[in-house]
Design a protein around this motif. Sequence first.
Motif, mmCIF file in Angstrom:
data_model
loop_
_atom_site.group_PDB
_atom_site.id
_atom_site.type_symbol
_atom_site.label_atom_id
_atom_site.label_comp_id
_atom_site.label_asym_id
_atom_site.label_seq_id
_atom_site.Cartn_x
_atom_site.Cartn_y
_atom_site.Cartn_z
ATOM 1 N N ASP A 132 0.828 -1.211 0.000
ATOM 2 C CA ASP A 132 0.000 0.000 0.000
ATOM 3 C C ASP A 132 0.859 1.256 0.000
ATOM 4 O O ASP A 132 0.605 2.193 -0.764
ATOM 5 C CB ASP A 132 -0.950 0.010 1.204
ATOM 6 C CG ASP A 132 -2.134 -0.921 1.019
ATOM 7 O OD1 ASP A 132 -2.612 -1.083 -0.128
ATOM 8 O OD2 ASP A 132 -2.586 -1.497 2.022
ATOM 9 N N ASN B 135 1.309 3.949 -3.018
ATOM 10 C CA ASN B 135 1.027 5.354 -2.737
ATOM 11 C C ASN B 135 2.124 6.223 -3.357
ATOM 12 O O ASN B 135 1.842 7.258 -3.977
ATOM 13 C CB ASN B 135 0.945 5.574 -1.224
ATOM 14 C CG ASN B 135 0.567 6.988 -0.863
ATOM 15 O OD1 ASN B 135 -0.315 7.583 -1.478
ATOM 16 N ND2 ASN B 135 1.215 7.517 0.151
ATOM 17 N N GLU C 26 1.855 6.150 -7.192
ATOM 18 C CA GLU C 26 0.793 7.046 -7.646
ATOM 19 C C GLU C 26 1.310 8.482 -7.759
ATOM 20 O O GLU C 26 0.988 9.203 -8.704
ATOM 21 C CB GLU C 26 -0.383 6.973 -6.683
ATOM 22 C CG GLU C 26 -1.632 7.655 -7.172
ATOM 23 C CD GLU C 26 -2.824 7.349 -6.292
ATOM 24 O OE1 GLU C 26 -3.936 7.317 -6.843
ATOM 25 O OE2 GLU C 26 -2.656 7.130 -5.071
ATOM 26 N N GLU D 1 -5.529 -7.204 -6.016
ATOM 27 C CA GLU D 1 -6.411 -6.157 -5.493
ATOM 28 C C GLU D 1 -5.979 -4.781 -6.022
ATOM 29 O O GLU D 1 -6.810 -3.980 -6.443
ATOM 30 C CB GLU D 1 -6.365 -6.186 -3.971
ATOM 31 C CG GLU D 1 -7.226 -5.174 -3.285
ATOM 32 C CD GLU D 1 -7.065 -5.250 -1.762
ATOM 33 O OE1 GLU D 1 -6.855 -4.192 -1.147
ATOM 34 O OE2 GLU D 1 -7.145 -6.364 -1.212
ATOM 35 N N LEU D 2 -4.687 -4.515 -5.999
ATOM 36 C CA LEU D 2 -4.166 -3.235 -6.486
ATOM 37 C C LEU D 2 -4.348 -3.081 -7.998
ATOM 38 O O LEU D 2 -4.447 -1.972 -8.507
ATOM 39 C CB LEU D 2 -2.688 -3.091 -6.106
ATOM 40 C CG LEU D 2 -2.425 -2.832 -4.630
ATOM 41 C CD1 LEU D 2 -0.961 -3.076 -4.291
ATOM 42 C CD2 LEU D 2 -2.823 -1.414 -4.260
ATOM 43 N N LYS D 3 -4.402 -4.194 -8.699
ATOM 44 C CA LYS D 3 -4.583 -4.174 -10.147
ATOM 45 C C LYS D 3 -5.925 -3.548 -10.534
ATOM 46 O O LYS D 3 -6.087 -3.038 -11.628
ATOM 47 C CB LYS D 3 -4.463 -5.594 -10.708
ATOM 48 C CG LYS D 3 -4.375 -5.683 -12.211
ATOM 49 C CD LYS D 3 -3.996 -7.091 -12.618
ATOM 50 C CE LYS D 3 -4.040 -7.298 -14.104
ATOM 51 N NZ LYS D 3 -3.163 -6.430 -14.867
ATOM 52 N N LYS D 4 -6.885 -3.547 -9.622
ATOM 53 C CA LYS D 4 -8.170 -2.906 -9.885
ATOM 54 C C LYS D 4 -8.035 -1.389 -9.991
ATOM 55 O O LYS D 4 -8.811 -0.742 -10.680
ATOM 56 C CB LYS D 4 -9.169 -3.257 -8.781
ATOM 57 C CG LYS D 4 -9.508 -4.733 -8.734
ATOM 58 C CD LYS D 4 -10.380 -5.063 -7.540
ATOM 59 C CE LYS D 4 -10.600 -6.564 -7.429
ATOM 60 N NZ LYS D 4 -11.310 -6.931 -6.206
ATOM 61 N N LYS D 5 -7.041 -0.841 -9.326
ATOM 62 C CA LYS D 5 -6.819 0.610 -9.322
ATOM 63 C C LYS D 5 -5.698 1.039 -10.262
ATOM 64 O O LYS D 5 -5.750 2.112 -10.846
ATOM 65 C CB LYS D 5 -6.493 1.071 -7.897
ATOM 66 C CG LYS D 5 -6.309 2.552 -7.761
ATOM 67 C CD LYS D 5 -6.056 2.964 -6.326
ATOM 68 C CE LYS D 5 -5.833 4.463 -6.237
ATOM 69 N NZ LYS D 5 -5.540 4.906 -4.877
ATOM 70 N N PHE D 6 -4.680 0.202 -10.408
ATOM 71 C CA PHE D 6 -3.503 0.526 -11.205
ATOM 72 C C PHE D 6 -3.401 -0.402 -12.408
ATOM 73 O O PHE D 6 -3.832 -1.548 -12.337
ATOM 74 C CB PHE D 6 -2.229 0.368 -10.363
ATOM 75 C CG PHE D 6 -2.119 1.326 -9.213
ATOM 76 C CD1 PHE D 6 -1.524 2.558 -9.378
ATOM 77 C CD2 PHE D 6 -2.609 0.985 -7.960
ATOM 78 C CE1 PHE D 6 -1.411 3.444 -8.315
ATOM 79 C CE2 PHE D 6 -2.511 1.853 -6.891
ATOM 80 C CZ PHE D 6 -1.912 3.099 -7.066
#
Length: 65
Positions: free
Chosen positions: A18, A22, A25, A53-58
């Motif tokens: 996380d 961050n 990003e 899970e992070l792949k949903k955002k990135f």
Amino acid sequence: MNSCLICGCVKNCEQYLDKVFNNIEKIQKLFIKSKIIISFDISKDFTLKKLVELKKKFDIDIIIN
């Protein structure tokens, strides 16, 4: 500086991802286009689950070793 390629390797990194993403990003905001490539090695924690899970955002390409 129009584009950026961000690469990394992970193993047993679930607890750090996380904070790492961050920072990623923040780096991405400096460029028009960016791509993230992560090489995953078999881990004793839930690193792969966290990456998915992070792949949903990135926009992440995950290479599984």
